[in-house]
Write an enzyme that holds these catalytic residues in place. Sequence first.
Site, mmCIF file in Angstrom:
data_model
loop_
_atom_site.group_PDB
_atom_site.id
_atom_site.type_symbol
_atom_site.label_atom_id
_atom_site.label_comp_id
_atom_site.label_asym_id
_atom_site.label_seq_id
_atom_site.Cartn_x
_atom_site.Cartn_y
_atom_site.Cartn_z
ATOM 1 C CE LYS A 81 12.414 4.488 8.035
ATOM 2 N NZ LYS A 81 11.625 5.041 9.159
ATOM 3 C CB SER A 127 12.259 -0.111 5.924
ATOM 4 O OG SER A 127 12.108 -0.722 4.664
ATOM 5 C CB SER A 128 12.475 -5.525 4.983
ATOM 6 O OG SER A 128 11.754 -5.051 3.857
ATOM 7 C CB CYS A 129 14.796 -1.232 2.134
ATOM 8 S SG CYS A 129 14.757 0.296 3.074
ATOM 9 C CG LEU A 171 7.670 1.291 13.793
ATOM 10 C CD1 LEU A 171 7.532 2.187 15.016
ATOM 11 C CD2 LEU A 171 6.297 1.071 13.170
ATOM 12 C CE1 TYR A 223 12.025 5.358 4.359
ATOM 13 C CE2 TYR A 223 12.350 3.064 3.730
ATOM 14 C CZ TYR A 223 11.687 4.014 4.477
ATOM 15 O OH TYR A 223 10.701 3.626 5.354
ATOM 16 N N GLY A 246 -0.244 8.557 9.383
ATOM 17 C CA GLY A 246 0.255 7.636 8.372
ATOM 18 C C GLY A 246 -0.331 6.249 8.538
ATOM 19 C CG MET A 247 -0.592 1.812 6.396
ATOM 20 S SD MET A 247 -0.163 0.900 4.906
ATOM 21 C CE MET A 247 1.637 0.894 4.987
ATOM 22 C CB VAL A 248 3.087 2.333 10.410
ATOM 23 C CG1 VAL A 248 3.544 1.564 11.638
ATOM 24 C CG2 VAL A 248 3.485 1.570 9.152
ATOM 25 C CG HIS A 279 5.357 1.121 -0.578
ATOM 26 N ND1 HIS A 279 5.072 2.032 0.427
ATOM 27 C CD2 HIS A 279 6.714 0.989 -0.570
ATOM 28 C CE1 HIS A 279 6.193 2.425 1.002
ATOM 29 N NE2 HIS A 279 7.199 1.806 0.413
ATOM 30 C CB THR A 290 8.095 -7.793 5.651
ATOM 31 O OG1 THR A 290 8.311 -8.174 4.297
ATOM 32 C CG2 THR A 290 6.646 -8.006 6.042
#
Length: 324
Positions: free
Chosen positions: A143, A110-112, A108, A139, A16-18, A182, A167
């Site tokens: 988290k 999320s800011s949500c 990890l 989601y 994945g990206m992260v 996103h 963020t």
Amino acid sequence: MSVTKQKRVFVAGHRGMVGSAIVRQLENRDDIELVMRTSSELDLTNQKAVGEFFAEQGIDEVYLAAAKVGGIHANNTYPAEFIYQNLMIESNIIHAAHVNGVQNLLFLGSSCIYPKLAEQPMTESALLTGLLEETNEPYAISKIAGIKLCESYNRQYGRNYRSVMPTNLYGMNDNFHPANSHVIPAIMRRFHEAKLNGDKEVVVWGTGTPMREFLYVDDMAAASVHVMELDDETYQVNTQPMLSHINVGTGLDCTIREMAETMAKVVGFEGDIAFDTTKPDGTPRKLMDVSRLADLGWQYQVSLEEGLSVTYQWFLENQDSFRG
């Protein structure tokens, strides 16, 4: 001459990206042996498979970057998948890590996780003080559960399971699906295709007025490694038992309109930008208070324009193979 034993570090979600950015941070380290599995090799939603993996592999540390992620449209369309898969992944990994004696883990989030109308900038103490944003509530709840899992294993068993809340992230290996991604990858692809087609206008969802903070993913990976490797005394001085998560961001935000204008510059699109006000805006503003992380010795390095330029170059080089 003694040889220092390498730590076996499991990066969950390494494609994945992260996760891939964390791998880039760690892959050349002499003191670390990376352990990675694709989803076809290890189904992280399968409790038995995850338990057997940890029992066999002798893992020393875990970066829990695996997750089902997406933008507003994806969260609205697939809420069951978002809450189920994320709850299963984090529960299986955190519990299996504990059962097999893994002392150090970084989750990890999320800011949500913060309330829709949280006071800005959002501090870590804003967690659970108000209603979540409706479009990604499932989601966000998953988290929040991950944070509480880490806190609970720390409190009951003395584990060192830490959580970082990034963020809005973007960068290499992002998902560029036109609907399920996103905001940054979706708009980057839209501008790119508009440039190729000679379009005179690009339409962006919403009013363009919401404020957003964006962090380049390699900065996020550097922050993750920094937090993971803080000594216990430094980390504990800056955290509390019931406030264990740490915000990661730039501490700066811009409007969606400003981001889109920067994107047009980076991509080379010279047409007009229009806004579809029938589409949802999401949270009015999401800015992280990152003073705690600054006190722990870390600050971001990559500006928005610089990060978008690097990401667009990667996009151009990988158009035929990117996810989505």
